[in-house]
Write a protein that holds these residues in place. Structure first.
Motif, short mmCIF file in Angstrom:
data_model
loop_
_atom_site.label_atom_id
_atom_site.label_comp_id
_atom_site.label_asym_id
_atom_site.label_seq_id
_atom_site.Cartn_x
_atom_site.Cartn_y
_atom_site.Cartn_z
N PRO A 180 38.66 28.96 37.60
CA PRO A 180 39.58 29.61 38.53
C PRO A 180 40.82 28.75 38.81
CG PRO A 180 37.76 28.63 39.73
CD PRO A 180 37.51 28.36 38.27
N ARG A 181 41.95 29.42 38.97
CA ARG A 181 43.19 28.74 39.36
C ARG A 181 44.17 29.78 39.86
NH1 ARG A 181 46.70 24.44 35.76
NH2 ARG A 181 48.35 24.16 37.29
N GLY A 182 44.67 29.55 41.06
CA GLY A 182 45.70 30.43 41.60
C GLY A 182 45.29 31.88 41.71
N GLY A 183 44.02 32.15 42.00
CA GLY A 183 43.55 33.51 42.16
C GLY A 183 43.21 34.23 40.87
N ALA A 184 43.26 33.52 39.75
CA ALA A 184 42.92 34.12 38.46
C ALA A 184 41.89 33.25 37.75
CB ALA A 184 44.18 34.26 37.60
N TRP B 159 44.82 34.68 31.34
CA TRP B 159 44.55 34.63 32.78
C TRP B 159 44.23 36.04 33.23
CZ3 TRP B 159 43.71 30.26 35.21
CH2 TRP B 159 44.20 29.09 34.64
N ALA C 16 42.43 38.53 36.57
CA ALA C 16 41.90 38.65 37.92
C ALA C 16 40.38 38.57 37.87
CB ALA C 16 42.33 39.97 38.56
N PRO C 17 39.75 37.86 38.81
CA PRO C 17 38.29 37.71 38.77
C PRO C 17 37.53 39.03 38.75
CG PRO C 17 39.21 36.14 40.31
CD PRO C 17 40.34 37.05 39.88
N ASP C 18 38.00 40.03 39.51
CA ASP C 18 37.28 41.31 39.52
C ASP C 18 37.39 42.02 38.17
OD1 ASP C 18 40.02 41.72 40.05
OD2 ASP C 18 39.64 43.55 41.19
#
Length: 145
Positions: free
Chosen positions: A26-30, A121, A123-125
């Motif tokens: 993870p980094r910066g929300g991604a 990169w 988004a986690p979802d």
């Protein structure tokens, strides 16, 4: 007991144990993930097989760099899972023992050096939906979302 994801092993089939180290980055929300073109196109957590005589952490650093071009820091082991699969690139039926870490992607040194891989990169979802195997998706859901 180590959780199993995916199809159960086929009765009577011999599987070769293939331990590997993989990273949630993870980094910066991604999340930094890799896309592998062969043997079929799919997004994956960066990582791969642990070579003979290699430690899981050494393999993790090597594989993440080969598949993304990034150096990582502060790996933390989150857990492990097993999955039984055919690996056509090795003509091998494998019991994959996937050791999952969370680490910080620190800096890129260039493009991935492993053929057929590209770094992305995401988004986690979205990663929790698109990663190519259910174990990777579950670890992202449980440890990032």
């Amino acid at each position: 007991m180590i959780a199993r994801y995916g199809e159960p092993p086929e009765a009577g089939r011999r599987y070769t144990l293939r331990p590997g180290a993989y990273a949630i980055l993870p980094r910066g929300g991604a999340l930094l993930v890799t896309h592998q073109e062969e043997p079929w196109p799919e997004f994956q957590l960066p990582g791969g097989g642990i070579d003979a005589g290699e430690s899981p952490l050494a393999a993790l650093h090597r594989e993440v760099f080969e598949e993304t071009g990034w150096r990582i820091a502060r790996p933390l082991r989150l857990g492990a899972f097993r999955r039984f699969t055919y690996m056509p690139e090795y003509d091998l039926w494998a019991e994959k023992l996937c050791i999952i870490y969370r680490a910080d992607p620190v800096y890129p040194l260039g493009a991935p050096s492993e053929a057929g891989h590209s770094a992305h990169w995401m988004a986690p979802d979205l990663a929790a939906e698109l990663l190519g195997n259910p174990g990777d998706r579950d670890f992202v859901r449980r440890h990032i979302l």
